[in-house]
Design a protein around this motif. Structure first.
Motif, PDB file in Angstrom:
ATOM      1  N   UNK A   1       2.514 -14.554 -11.607  1.00 41.31           N
ATOM      2  CA  UNK A   1       3.274 -13.315 -11.752  1.00 41.31           C
ATOM      3  C   UNK A   1       2.459 -12.161 -11.191  1.00 41.31           C
ATOM      4  N   UNK A   2       3.061 -11.328 -10.352  1.00 41.33           N
ATOM      5  CA  UNK A   2       2.337 -10.152  -9.881  1.00 41.33           C
ATOM      6  C   UNK A   2       2.122  -9.162 -11.017  1.00 41.33           C
ATOM      7  N   UNK A   3       1.091  -8.367 -10.905  1.00 40.75           N
ATOM      8  CA  UNK A   3       0.805  -7.374 -11.938  1.00 40.75           C
ATOM      9  C   UNK A   3       1.846  -6.267 -11.900  1.00 40.75           C
ATOM     10  N   UNK A   4       2.343  -5.886 -13.086  1.00 39.46           N
ATOM     11  CA  UNK A   4       3.309  -4.797 -13.142  1.00 39.46           C
ATOM     12  C   UNK A   4       2.720  -3.493 -12.603  1.00 39.46           C
ATOM     13  N   UNK A   5       1.416  -3.319 -12.733  1.00 38.52           N
ATOM     14  CA  UNK A   5       0.785  -2.102 -12.219  1.00 38.52           C
ATOM     15  C   UNK A   5       0.976  -1.988 -10.705  1.00 38.52           C
ATOM     16  N   UNK A   6       0.833  -3.108 -10.008  1.00 40.74           N
ATOM     17  CA  UNK A   6       1.009  -3.096  -8.553  1.00 40.74           C
ATOM     18  C   UNK A   6       2.461  -2.828  -8.188  1.00 40.74           C
TER      19      UNK A   6
ATOM     20  N   UNK B   1       1.809  -3.144  -0.560  1.00 42.44           N
ATOM     21  CA  UNK B   1       2.652  -4.343  -0.563  1.00 42.44           C
ATOM     22  C   UNK B   1       1.807  -5.580  -0.803  1.00 42.44           C
ATOM     23  N   UNK B   2       0.637  -5.653  -0.182  1.00 45.79           N
ATOM     24  CA  UNK B   2      -0.239  -6.812  -0.345  1.00 45.79           C
ATOM     25  C   UNK B   2      -0.688  -6.967  -1.790  1.00 45.79           C
ATOM     26  N   UNK B   3      -0.851  -5.865  -2.493  1.00 46.12           N
ATOM     27  CA  UNK B   3      -1.326  -5.923  -3.874  1.00 46.12           C
ATOM     28  C   UNK B   3      -0.321  -6.597  -4.802  1.00 46.12           C
ATOM     29  N   UNK B   4       0.945  -6.586  -4.419  1.00 42.70           N
ATOM     30  CA  UNK B   4       1.975  -7.212  -5.248  1.00 42.70           C
ATOM     31  C   UNK B   4       1.869  -8.725  -5.189  1.00 42.70           C
ATOM     32  N   UNK B   5       1.587  -9.265  -4.021  1.00 37.81           N
ATOM     33  CA  UNK B   5       1.514 -10.730  -3.877  1.00 37.81           C
ATOM     34  C   UNK B   5       0.602 -11.090  -2.720  1.00 37.81           C
ATOM     35  N   UNK B   6      -0.695 -11.147  -2.936  1.00 36.41           N
ATOM     36  CA  UNK B   6      -1.614 -11.547  -1.867  1.00 36.41           C
ATOM     37  C   UNK B   6      -1.478 -13.038  -1.603  1.00 36.41           C
TER      38      UNK B   6
END
Length: 209
Positions: free
Chosen positions: A164-169, A185-190
């Motif tokens: 799960x991506x971090x809600x903060x990102x 964008x990369x921070x959501x799903x590297x």
């Protein structure tokens, strides 16, 4: 015939969430499902249900679309095709609602709902049937819905391993309101299957106004 007032967010207040969702869909390779082609913002769920937001002059807008399973309203050609009683989605509406409707009809798509924003409030025609808008669940109407759709998109990536991506990102991407770069964008799903540059470009398309 009097129109029915609706409790929906102002059109431009949706930009951050719509742009974030578009960024994630584009980064995941599904940019056609959520995008901005000003003055149109488009969303579809990948299964035939969709919504378009048309921005017009003087802060006005028209939001229209269909839930392919749950829209019980049949407008114009849809009434003939499904042999159902027609619901006039433009009954009592001002003339400026009609051009976006004409565009959809010219594309040979069926409509379940047509809502108009006059610069201060949203309205629709007066009918009792379920027009499918609620079941469509347009994710950009609330941050929680947007987050949920983004998480589901990321988890379907081939190499996501259910992470799960971090809600903060996600929240940072929403807060950017279209001013996104590849890093956000990369921070959501590297992920190896993630095109952050395409995602950032999709987000920035919402800045045109």
């Amino acid at each position: 015939m009097a129109l029915v007032q609706l409790d929906l967010p102002e059109p431009m207040s949706l930009r951050g969430r719509w742009a974030a969702l578009a960024a994630v869909q584009a980064a995941a390779g599904h940019g056609e499902r959520c995008r901005a082609l000003w003055p149109l913002w488009h969303y579809d769920d990948g299964h035939g249900s969709w919504a378009d937001l048309h921005h017009l002059d003087d802060g006005r807008a028209v939001l229209l679309g269909q839930d392919r399973n749950d829209s019980e309203t049949y407008y114009a050609e849809a009434s003939d095709f499904f042999e159902e009683k027609e619901t006039d989605l433009l009954a009592g509406a001002p003339e400026w609602w009609e051009p976006p409707v004409r565009r959809v009809r010219d594309a040979e798509l069926f409509l379940g709902f047509v809502y108009g924003f006059d610069g201060s409030a949203w309205y629709r025609a007066d009918y009792e049937l379920d027009d499918g808008f609620t079941s469509l669940g347009l994710p950009v109407l609330a941050a929680t819905l947007t987050r949920g759709k983004i998480v589901a998109t990321v988890q379907r990536l081939p190499d996501s391993e259910g992470g799960r991506p971090a809600y903060e990102a996600i929240d940072e991407l929403i807060a950017a309101a279209g001013e996104a770069d590849a890093g956000l964008v990369a921070a959501v799903a590297p992920s190896a299957g993630w095109d952050a540059e395409a995602g950032a470009a999709a987000a920035r398309a919402f800045l045109t106004a």
